[in-house]
Design a protein around this motif. Structure first.
Motif, PDB file in Angstrom:
ATOM      1  N   PRO A  13       0.816  -1.214   0.000  1.00  0.00           N
ATOM      2  CA  PRO A  13       0.000   0.000   0.000  1.00  0.00           C
ATOM      3  C   PRO A  13       0.848   1.263   0.000  1.00  0.00           C
ATOM      4  N   THR A  14       0.218   2.361  -0.331  1.00  0.00           N
ATOM      5  CA  THR A  14       0.889   3.649  -0.311  1.00  0.00           C
ATOM      6  C   THR A  14       1.466   3.938   1.075  1.00  0.00           C
ATOM      7  N   ALA A  15       2.653   4.534   1.106  1.00  0.00           N
ATOM      8  CA  ALA A  15       3.315   4.993   2.332  1.00  0.00           C
ATOM      9  C   ALA A  15       3.889   3.872   3.191  1.00  0.00           C
ATOM     10  N   VAL A  16       3.990   2.649   2.670  1.00  0.00           N
ATOM     11  CA  VAL A  16       4.493   1.539   3.491  1.00  0.00           C
ATOM     12  C   VAL A  16       6.017   1.445   3.461  1.00  0.00           C
ATOM     13  N   GLY A  17       6.659   2.131   2.493  1.00  0.00           N
ATOM     14  CA  GLY A  17       8.118   2.137   2.443  1.00  0.00           C
ATOM     15  C   GLY A  17       8.737   1.404   1.271  1.00  0.00           C
ATOM     16  N   LYS A  18       7.997   1.306   0.155  1.00  0.00           N
ATOM     17  CA  LYS A  18       8.493   0.549  -1.009  1.00  0.00           C
ATOM     18  C   LYS A  18       9.699   1.222  -1.662  1.00  0.00           C
ATOM     19  N   THR A  19       9.675   2.545  -1.760  1.00  0.00           N
ATOM     20  CA  THR A  19      10.706   3.245  -2.526  1.00  0.00           C
ATOM     21  C   THR A  19      12.100   3.011  -1.962  1.00  0.00           C
ATOM     22  N   LYS A  20      12.272   3.231  -0.669  1.00  0.00           N
ATOM     23  CA  LYS A  20      13.593   3.070  -0.052  1.00  0.00           C
ATOM     24  C   LYS A  20      14.091   1.641  -0.174  1.00  0.00           C
ATOM     25  N   LEU A  21      13.201   0.680   0.100  1.00  0.00           N
ATOM     26  CA  LEU A  21      13.600  -0.726   0.021  1.00  0.00           C
ATOM     27  C   LEU A  21      13.955  -1.122  -1.405  1.00  0.00           C
ATOM     28  N   SER A  22      13.218  -0.577  -2.376  1.00  0.00           N
ATOM     29  CA  SER A  22      13.478  -0.940  -3.770  1.00  0.00           C
ATOM     30  C   SER A  22      14.893  -0.552  -4.199  1.00  0.00           C
ATOM     31  N   SER A 269      -7.009   8.416   0.611  1.00  0.00           N
ATOM     32  CA  SER A 269      -5.717   7.720   0.585  1.00  0.00           C
ATOM     33  C   SER A 269      -5.750   6.498   1.491  1.00  0.00           C
ATOM     34  N   ARG A 270      -6.369   6.640   2.659  1.00  0.00           N
ATOM     35  CA  ARG A 270      -6.472   5.508   3.579  1.00  0.00           C
ATOM     36  C   ARG A 270      -7.342   4.404   2.976  1.00  0.00           C
ATOM     37  N   ARG A 271      -8.447   4.805   2.364  1.00  0.00           N
ATOM     38  CA  ARG A 271      -9.324   3.819   1.721  1.00  0.00           C
ATOM     39  C   ARG A 271      -8.605   3.106   0.577  1.00  0.00           C
ATOM     40  N   TYR A 272      -7.818   3.860  -0.179  1.00  0.00           N
ATOM     41  CA  TYR A 272      -7.072   3.280  -1.290  1.00  0.00           C
ATOM     42  C   TYR A 272      -6.068   2.252  -0.784  1.00  0.00           C
ATOM     43  N   ALA A 273      -5.380   2.573   0.316  1.00  0.00           N
ATOM     44  CA  ALA A 273      -4.419   1.633   0.899  1.00  0.00           C
ATOM     45  C   ALA A 273      -5.110   0.340   1.297  1.00  0.00           C
ATOM     46  N   LYS A 274      -6.299   0.460   1.876  1.00  0.00           N
ATOM     47  CA  LYS A 274      -7.054  -0.726   2.275  1.00  0.00           C
ATOM     48  C   LYS A 274      -7.429  -1.562   1.052  1.00  0.00           C
ATOM     49  N   ARG A 275      -7.861  -0.886  -0.031  1.00  0.00           N
ATOM     50  CA  ARG A 275      -8.213  -1.608  -1.258  1.00  0.00           C
ATOM     51  C   ARG A 275      -6.991  -2.288  -1.871  1.00  0.00           C
ATOM     52  N   GLN A 276      -5.840  -1.604  -1.817  1.00  0.00           N
ATOM     53  CA  GLN A 276      -4.618  -2.193  -2.355  1.00  0.00           C
ATOM     54  C   GLN A 276      -4.296  -3.507  -1.645  1.00  0.00           C
ATOM     55  N   LEU A 277      -4.334  -3.480  -0.323  1.00  0.00           N
ATOM     56  CA  LEU A 277      -4.015  -4.682   0.448  1.00  0.00           C
ATOM     57  C   LEU A 277      -5.001  -5.807   0.153  1.00  0.00           C
ATOM     58  N   THR A 278      -6.273  -5.465   0.059  1.00  0.00           N
ATOM     59  CA  THR A 278      -7.297  -6.476  -0.241  1.00  0.00           C
ATOM     60  C   THR A 278      -7.042  -7.108  -1.600  1.00  0.00           C
ATOM     61  N   TRP A 279      -6.743  -6.267  -2.592  1.00  0.00           N
ATOM     62  CA  TRP A 279      -6.487  -6.761  -3.957  1.00  0.00           C
ATOM     63  C   TRP A 279      -5.311  -7.726  -3.959  1.00  0.00           C
ATOM     64  N   PHE A 280      -4.192  -7.296  -3.412  1.00  0.00           N
ATOM     65  CA  PHE A 280      -2.986  -8.118  -3.445  1.00  0.00           C
ATOM     66  C   PHE A 280      -3.181  -9.434  -2.714  1.00  0.00           C
ATOM     67  N   ARG A 281      -3.879  -9.392  -1.582  1.00  0.00           N
ATOM     68  CA  ARG A 281      -4.055 -10.608  -0.784  1.00  0.00           C
ATOM     69  C   ARG A 281      -4.992 -11.601  -1.463  1.00  0.00           C
ATOM     70  N   ASN A 282      -5.976 -11.084  -2.190  1.00  0.00           N
ATOM     71  CA  ASN A 282      -6.975 -11.958  -2.803  1.00  0.00           C
ATOM     72  C   ASN A 282      -6.569 -12.473  -4.177  1.00  0.00           C
ATOM     73  N   LYS A 283      -5.714 -11.746  -4.877  1.00  0.00           N
ATOM     74  CA  LYS A 283      -5.527 -12.045  -6.295  1.00  0.00           C
ATOM     75  C   LYS A 283      -4.094 -12.327  -6.723  1.00  0.00           C
ATOM     76  N   MET A 284      -3.157 -12.262  -5.778  1.00  0.00           N
ATOM     77  CA  MET A 284      -1.779 -12.524  -6.154  1.00  0.00           C
ATOM     78  C   MET A 284      -1.105 -13.343  -5.054  1.00  0.00           C
ATOM     79  N   ASP A 285      -0.189 -14.222  -5.469  1.00  0.00           N
ATOM     80  CA  ASP A 285       0.500 -15.106  -4.536  1.00  0.00           C
ATOM     81  C   ASP A 285       1.720 -14.385  -3.973  1.00  0.00           C
ATOM     82  N   VAL A 286       1.483 -13.596  -2.931  1.00  0.00           N
ATOM     83  CA  VAL A 286       2.492 -12.688  -2.398  1.00  0.00           C
ATOM     84  C   VAL A 286       3.108 -13.246  -1.115  1.00  0.00           C
TER      85      VAL A 286
END
Length: 320
Positions: A13-22, A269-286
């Motif tokens: 989700p947004t703001a979780v820290g992807k950029t620095k880790l990438s 933005s908070r709602r979008y983050a929640k939707r992002q997590l739901t999408w990834f958890r339901n539809k991708m083997d993460v």
């Protein structure tokens, strides 16, 4: 049997820290980064999309950033084609392709064997919709119809992207399924040897970080960035539907106060983050990694690195 190209995908989700880790992972595994964000493609939309700065890249090549003007449309199918070409090119240079971002459908379209052109069609039905779209108020009516039967697609597709609206309606007409459901029914295979790394965080902490990020964006000049697009006549475009832009457009249109626009932006933005997590958890083997504090950054990085090494059968600083 031809060996699949290796691919690292870093999502969350947004703001979780992807950029620095990438950047850390790209240095460790000799990678090049492809933006998996559907809005970072647009020029002049930097602050609101949290686009990485040149300084932040630390010399790591980044792709699919600033490739479109804000008034140009952009589709999942176009993203799919562009990213797959980038993956091939990066692999050919002996580097590890890395997709980093949070737009689930776009990333999913790349790594799985989706063929957008293969969905059922009915030319007569499509032509009737095209005729309806050409009538007064027809575009809005078609989008409203899509919102009733397929709200997920309606949220993604701007009303003015008539071709995509009609295609979604056509798929539903022919199959009885939404566009998303139809894609899921295809049960496609992974096209690449893929390591799917997901970052997550305690929800309250994540929401706190999102609110702080919005405040920081405002300090960095988000309003001025949006005003420049507004004054340039950029309106009724796919790009302006992005969170951070549509809310401030309402302020500039004098529909809400600035304080209210900022609060709505945080909420969206908070709602979008929640939707992002739901999408990834339901539809991708993460494979998920919890970034909630307190954590030991070095241990967490080592843990993520070990997963990638095992999944892709690579070692640090050597690709093949």
């Amino acid at each position: 049997m031809e060996q699949k190209q290796k691919l690292l995908v870093l999502i969350g989700p947004t703001a979780v820290g992807k950029t620095k880790l990438s950047i850390q992972l790209a240095k460790r595994f000799n990678g090049e980064i492809i933006s998996g964000d559907s809005m970072q493609i647009y020029k002049g939309m930097d602050i609101g999309t949290a686009k990485i700065t040149e300084e932040e890249t630390e010399g790591i090549p980044h792709h699919l950033i600033d490739i479109k003007n804000p008034d140009e449309p952009f589709s999942v199918a176009e993203f799919q084609e562009l990213v797959r070409k980038k993956i091939t090119g990066i692999s050919a240079r002996g580097k590890l392709p890395m997709i980093v971002g949070g737009t689930g459908l776009y990333i999913q379209s790349v790594i799985y064997d989706y063929q957008f052109s293969d969905a059922p069609s009915e030319p007569q039905f499509r032509e009737s919709l095209e005729t309806e779209a050409g009538q007064t108020g027809g575009v809005e009516k078609l989008h409203a119809r899509l919102a009733e039967i397929d709200p997920e697609s309606a949220e993604r597709i701007h009303p003015n992207n008539v071709r995509r609206v009609i295609r979604a309606l056509e798929i539903h007409h022919c199959t009885g399924m939404t566009m998303t459901e139809y894609q899921q029914e295809q049960q496609p295979d992974l096209l690449y040897q893929t390591a799917l790394v997901g970052l997550t965080m305690d929800r309250d902490k994540l929401y706190e970080r999102i609110d702080m990020r919005v405040d920081l964006m405002m300090q960095q000049g988000l309003l001025e960035e949006v005003e420049s697009l507004y004054k340039a006549g950029i309106r009724d475009c796919q790009s302006i539907q992005a969170i951070g832009y549509k809310e401030l457009y309402d302020y500039l249109d004098e529909k809400v106060s600035l304080d209210d626009a900022i609060e709505i932006l945080k909420k969206n933005s908070r709602r979008y983050a929640k939707r992002q997590l739901t999408w990834f958890r339901n539809k991708m083997d993460v494979e998920w990694f919890d970034m909630s504090e307190p954590i030991d950054p070095e241990k967490k990085f080592a843990e993520i690195s070990r997963f990638i090494e095992g999944k892709l059968q690579i070692t640090a600083n050597t690709y093949y």
